[in-house]
Scaffold this motif. Sequence first.
Motif, PDB file in Angstrom:
ATOM      1  N   ASN A  25       0.835  -1.209   0.000  1.00 20.09           N
ATOM      2  CA  ASN A  25       0.000   0.000   0.000  1.00 20.09           C
ATOM      3  C   ASN A  25       0.867   1.255   0.000  1.00 20.09           C
ATOM      4  O   ASN A  25       0.573   2.231  -0.705  1.00 20.09           O
ATOM      5  CB  ASN A  25      -0.919   0.013   1.218  1.00 20.09           C
ATOM      6  CG  ASN A  25      -1.985  -1.067   1.172  1.00 20.09           C
ATOM      7  OD1 ASN A  25      -2.126  -1.775   0.172  1.00 20.09           O
ATOM      8  ND2 ASN A  25      -2.725  -1.201   2.255  1.00 20.09           N
ATOM      9  N   CYS A 206      -1.554   7.782   7.562  1.00 20.47           N
ATOM     10  CA  CYS A 206      -2.032   6.434   7.231  1.00 20.47           C
ATOM     11  C   CYS A 206      -3.288   6.162   8.048  1.00 20.47           C
ATOM     12  O   CYS A 206      -3.235   6.151   9.286  1.00 20.47           O
ATOM     13  CB  CYS A 206      -0.969   5.379   7.529  1.00 20.47           C
ATOM     14  SG  CYS A 206      -1.479   3.694   7.099  1.00 20.47           S
ATOM     15  N   GLN A 210      -4.548   3.054   4.432  1.00 21.52           N
ATOM     16  CA  GLN A 210      -4.556   3.904   3.245  1.00 21.52           C
ATOM     17  C   GLN A 210      -3.779   5.185   3.539  1.00 21.52           C
ATOM     18  O   GLN A 210      -4.017   5.844   4.540  1.00 21.52           O
ATOM     19  CB  GLN A 210      -5.992   4.229   2.824  1.00 21.52           C
ATOM     20  CG  GLN A 210      -6.807   2.993   2.460  1.00 21.52           C
ATOM     21  CD  GLN A 210      -6.168   2.171   1.350  1.00 21.52           C
ATOM     22  OE1 GLN A 210      -5.760   2.712   0.318  1.00 21.52           O
ATOM     23  NE2 GLN A 210      -6.077   0.864   1.559  1.00 21.52           N
TER      24      GLN A 210
END
Length: 246
Positions: A25, A206, A210
């Motif tokens: 990610n 974060c 995400q």
Amino acid sequence: MRNCTEAERCRGGLCPRCIRQLRVNLLDFLESERLHLLCWHFVTIRVEGWKVEPGNLEPFGRLHDHPYIYNLMTKFRRMKLPGLVVFGSIETVYNTVANIPTGKPFHLHLMVSGASEVKIDTAVKATIPLSDDIVPLDIRPVSPTDADFFEAASYAFKQPLLKRSKIREGDRGALQRPNAAERCELISNLGMHGWQGRLILLGIRCDNGQFRLTADLSTTARRADSARLRKQPNRRERQVPGWPSS
């Protein structure tokens, strides 16, 4: 970790699947925001008193919110450097020399953009007592290529359960997978924490795995690229990086 599945992740800080997913990610975010276009330094900080002796199973304690790390991030903020971005983690390895355990040094790996080598050196030495290691503070410019940037970025937040095997003291040694007993010690020292528990961020947030920017990067990007920094190209699947080779 035993109940971690594709449908419902455990998000444990010691779960290899969850840590690798969070790293993917992060790498996807860095690519989508085109942060590889900026100038970066890879920083390794070896801290005084952060070495855990072989056989010691006590938890190290606070990880990404350790007071030294908090003080360093505060120092960076107070420098008011435009476009400053920092990401990385607190790490440890199981060290052996000629197959004899020598300890588990905790240390920091950071990627820093928007600060010169001199500014980074000043911030670290003002806030963190350095160890008596041969190179207690290592600041290296990252080559301006995609391959070098993503290798360094991946190394700055990697799977924490690693062993460094040296032939003699002073060697760099080779990174290996620890055996069961060595892995047990590393797990015990790292202690219970979530998947973001080792992650250090400044200029980036974060939320639930995400990432998003909180820094204004228009002053640090090359002029021709600054207009593209906020564009969000279609994310493409990235292969999970392998174990670091150095």
